[in-house]
Write a protein that holds these residues in place. Sequence first.
Motif, PDB file in Angstrom:
ATOM      1  N   LEU A  57       0.799  -1.233  -0.079  1.00 42.69           N
ATOM      2  CA  LEU A  57       0.023   0.078   0.046  1.00 42.69           C
ATOM      3  C   LEU A  57       0.818   1.227   0.083  1.00 42.69           C
ATOM      4  CD1 LEU A  57      -2.666  -0.845   2.482  1.00 42.69           C
ATOM      5  CD2 LEU A  57      -3.098  -0.621  -0.040  1.00 42.69           C
ATOM      6  N   ALA A  58       2.057   1.315   0.683  1.00 46.14           N
ATOM      7  CA  ALA A  58       2.669   2.522   0.834  1.00 46.14           C
ATOM      8  C   ALA A  58       3.324   2.751  -0.590  1.00 46.14           C
ATOM      9  CB  ALA A  58       3.783   2.164   1.767  1.00 46.14           C
ATOM     10  N   ARG A  59       3.939   1.575  -1.278  1.00 43.87           N
ATOM     11  CA  ARG A  59       4.594   1.785  -2.423  1.00 43.87           C
ATOM     12  C   ARG A  59       3.330   2.485  -3.610  1.00 43.87           C
ATOM     13  NH1 ARG A  59       7.275  -3.134  -1.458  1.00 43.87           N
ATOM     14  NH2 ARG A  59       5.753  -4.237  -2.280  1.00 43.87           N
ATOM     15  N   GLU A  60       2.233   1.669  -3.518  1.00 47.32           N
ATOM     16  CA  GLU A  60       1.029   2.325  -4.232  1.00 47.32           C
ATOM     17  C   GLU A  60       0.758   3.757  -4.107  1.00 47.32           C
ATOM     18  OE1 GLU A  60      -2.028   1.947  -7.147  1.00 47.32           O
ATOM     19  OE2 GLU A  60      -0.055   1.066  -7.064  1.00 47.32           O
ATOM     20  N   ASN A  61       0.683   3.955  -2.727  1.00 45.35           N
ATOM     21  CA  ASN A  61       0.265   5.341  -2.391  1.00 45.35           C
ATOM     22  C   ASN A  61       1.455   6.346  -2.932  1.00 45.35           C
ATOM     23  OD1 ASN A  61      -1.984   5.033  -1.046  1.00 45.35           O
ATOM     24  ND2 ASN A  61      -1.141   4.720   0.884  1.00 45.35           N
ATOM     25  N   GLU A  62       2.843   6.082  -2.833  1.00 48.11           N
ATOM     26  CA  GLU A  62       3.778   6.729  -3.176  1.00 48.11           C
ATOM     27  C   GLU A  62       3.762   6.808  -4.708  1.00 48.11           C
ATOM     28  OE1 GLU A  62       6.695   9.348  -3.261  1.00 48.11           O
ATOM     29  OE2 GLU A  62       5.914   8.726  -1.571  1.00 48.11           O
ATOM     30  N   ARG A  63       3.465   5.958  -5.415  1.00 42.98           N
ATOM     31  CA  ARG A  63       3.189   5.933  -7.013  1.00 42.98           C
ATOM     32  C   ARG A  63       2.077   7.018  -7.230  1.00 42.98           C
ATOM     33  NH1 ARG A  63       0.471   4.464 -10.976  1.00 42.98           N
ATOM     34  NH2 ARG A  63      -1.082   3.322  -9.698  1.00 42.98           N
ATOM     35  N   LEU A  64       1.211   6.867  -6.469  1.00 41.07           N
ATOM     36  CA  LEU A  64      -0.077   7.706  -6.761  1.00 41.07           C
ATOM     37  C   LEU A  64       0.276   9.116  -6.744  1.00 41.07           C
ATOM     38  CD1 LEU A  64      -2.735   5.426  -5.860  1.00 41.07           C
ATOM     39  CD2 LEU A  64      -2.351   6.128  -8.188  1.00 41.07           C
ATOM     40  N   ARG A  65       0.849   9.555  -5.522  1.00 41.58           N
ATOM     41  CA  ARG A  65       1.150  10.623  -5.363  1.00 41.58           C
ATOM     42  C   ARG A  65       2.152  11.286  -6.180  1.00 41.58           C
ATOM     43  NH1 ARG A  65       2.056   8.524   0.360  1.00 41.58           N
ATOM     44  NH2 ARG A  65       0.088   9.514   1.518  1.00 41.58           N
ATOM     45  N   GLU A  67       2.212  10.469  -9.354  1.00 38.10           N
ATOM     46  CA  GLU A  67       1.494  10.636 -10.515  1.00 38.10           C
ATOM     47  C   GLU A  67       0.636  11.897 -10.559  1.00 38.10           C
ATOM     48  OE1 GLU A  67      -2.027   8.444 -13.286  1.00 38.10           O
ATOM     49  OE2 GLU A  67      -0.692   7.130 -11.709  1.00 38.10           O
ATOM     50  N   ASN A  68       0.192  12.096  -9.240  1.00 35.54           N
ATOM     51  CA  ASN A  68      -0.587  13.285  -9.148  1.00 35.54           C
ATOM     52  C   ASN A  68       0.113  14.528  -8.960  1.00 35.54           C
ATOM     53  OD1 ASN A  68      -3.146  14.605  -8.424  1.00 35.54           O
ATOM     54  ND2 ASN A  68      -2.575  14.302  -5.946  1.00 35.54           N
ATOM     55  N   ARG A  69       1.384  14.426  -8.522  1.00 34.52           N
ATOM     56  CA  ARG A  69       1.987  15.655  -8.866  1.00 34.52           C
ATOM     57  C   ARG A  69       2.424  15.952 -10.194  1.00 34.52           C
ATOM     58  NH1 ARG A  69       6.157  14.466  -5.201  1.00 34.52           N
ATOM     59  NH2 ARG A  69       7.523  13.714  -6.915  1.00 34.52           N
ATOM     60  N   MET A  70       2.770  14.984 -10.895  1.00 37.14           N
ATOM     61  CA  MET A  70       3.064  15.258 -12.374  1.00 37.14           C
ATOM     62  C   MET A  70       2.022  15.851 -13.180  1.00 37.14           C
ATOM     63  SD  MET A  70       5.538  11.776 -12.805  1.00 37.14           S
ATOM     64  CE  MET A  70       5.260  12.044 -14.669  1.00 37.14           C
ATOM     65  N   LEU A  71       0.868  15.139 -12.874  1.00 40.36           N
ATOM     66  CA  LEU A  71      -0.473  15.666 -13.638  1.00 40.36           C
ATOM     67  C   LEU A  71      -0.822  17.125 -12.930  1.00 40.36           C
ATOM     68  CD1 LEU A  71      -2.557  12.500 -13.317  1.00 40.36           C
ATOM     69  CD2 LEU A  71      -1.656  13.785 -15.127  1.00 40.36           C
ATOM     70  N   LYS A  72      -0.673  17.554 -11.856  1.00 38.71           N
ATOM     71  CA  LYS A  72      -0.948  18.906 -11.471  1.00 38.71           C
ATOM     72  C   LYS A  72      -0.009  20.060 -12.181  1.00 38.71           C
ATOM     73  CE  LYS A  72      -3.122  17.907  -6.856  1.00 38.71           C
ATOM     74  NZ  LYS A  72      -2.832  18.268  -5.383  1.00 38.71           N
ATOM     75  N   GLU A  73       1.466  19.518 -12.296  1.00 42.56           N
ATOM     76  CA  GLU A  73       2.406  20.206 -12.917  1.00 42.56           C
ATOM     77  C   GLU A  73       1.966  20.485 -14.419  1.00 42.56           C
ATOM     78  OE1 GLU A  73       6.111  18.630 -12.198  1.00 42.56           O
ATOM     79  OE2 GLU A  73       6.046  19.025 -10.207  1.00 42.56           O
ATOM     80  N   GLU A  74       1.689  19.548 -14.965  1.00 37.64           N
ATOM     81  CA  GLU A  74       1.142  19.644 -16.551  1.00 37.64           C
ATOM     82  C   GLU A  74      -0.149  20.526 -16.580  1.00 37.64           C
ATOM     83  OE1 GLU A  74       0.413  15.504 -17.747  1.00 37.64           O
ATOM     84  OE2 GLU A  74       2.777  15.115 -17.741  1.00 37.64           O
ATOM     85  N   ARG A  75      -0.907  20.139 -15.606  1.00 39.19           N
ATOM     86  CA  ARG A  75      -2.288  20.897 -15.629  1.00 39.19           C
ATOM     87  C   ARG A  75      -1.707  22.516 -15.533  1.00 39.19           C
ATOM     88  NH1 ARG A  75      -5.389  21.122 -10.550  1.00 39.19           N
ATOM     89  NH2 ARG A  75      -3.730  22.574 -10.130  1.00 39.19           N
ATOM     90  N   ASP A  76      -0.849  22.935 -14.607  1.00 41.47           N
ATOM     91  CA  ASP A  76      -0.478  24.211 -14.283  1.00 41.47           C
ATOM     92  C   ASP A  76       0.305  24.752 -15.485  1.00 41.47           C
ATOM     93  OD1 ASP A  76      -1.617  24.137 -11.751  1.00 41.47           O
ATOM     94  OD2 ASP A  76       0.393  23.620 -10.670  1.00 41.47           O
ATOM     95  N   ILE A  77       0.992  23.938 -16.265  1.00 45.16           N
ATOM     96  CA  ILE A  77       1.611  24.436 -17.228  1.00 45.16           C
ATOM     97  C   ILE A  77       0.827  24.865 -18.439  1.00 45.16           C
ATOM     98  CG2 ILE A  77       3.282  23.572 -19.334  1.00 45.16           C
ATOM     99  CD1 ILE A  77       4.831  22.061 -17.210  1.00 45.16           C
TER     100      ILE A  77
END
Length: 79
Positions: A57-65, A67-77
């Motif tokens: 679960l910790a690995r999956e949560n880290e992966r999702l975090r 991915e979420n950070r990358m998507l937010k950065e792309e959205r902001d761009i």
Amino acid sequence: MMKHFEEFEQEAVRIALTSGLSRERVAKDLRIGKSTLGEWLAQYRPSDLVSAPQADLARENERLRLENRMLKEERDILK
């Protein structure tokens, strides 16, 4: 084959510790000896039962975090 056996042991211990059923009942339901279940219970610490699923679960949560950070950065761009 050994991995499946270890998973079975861990699941048996988890059931024995968390189900509220007697050790005799758990052993009977799983078709193992009461003494075998007792040995498995003596071998495992509570952290052993939680560590494998929690680590996944910790690995999956880290992966999702990430991915979420990358998507937010792309959205902001794109804004």
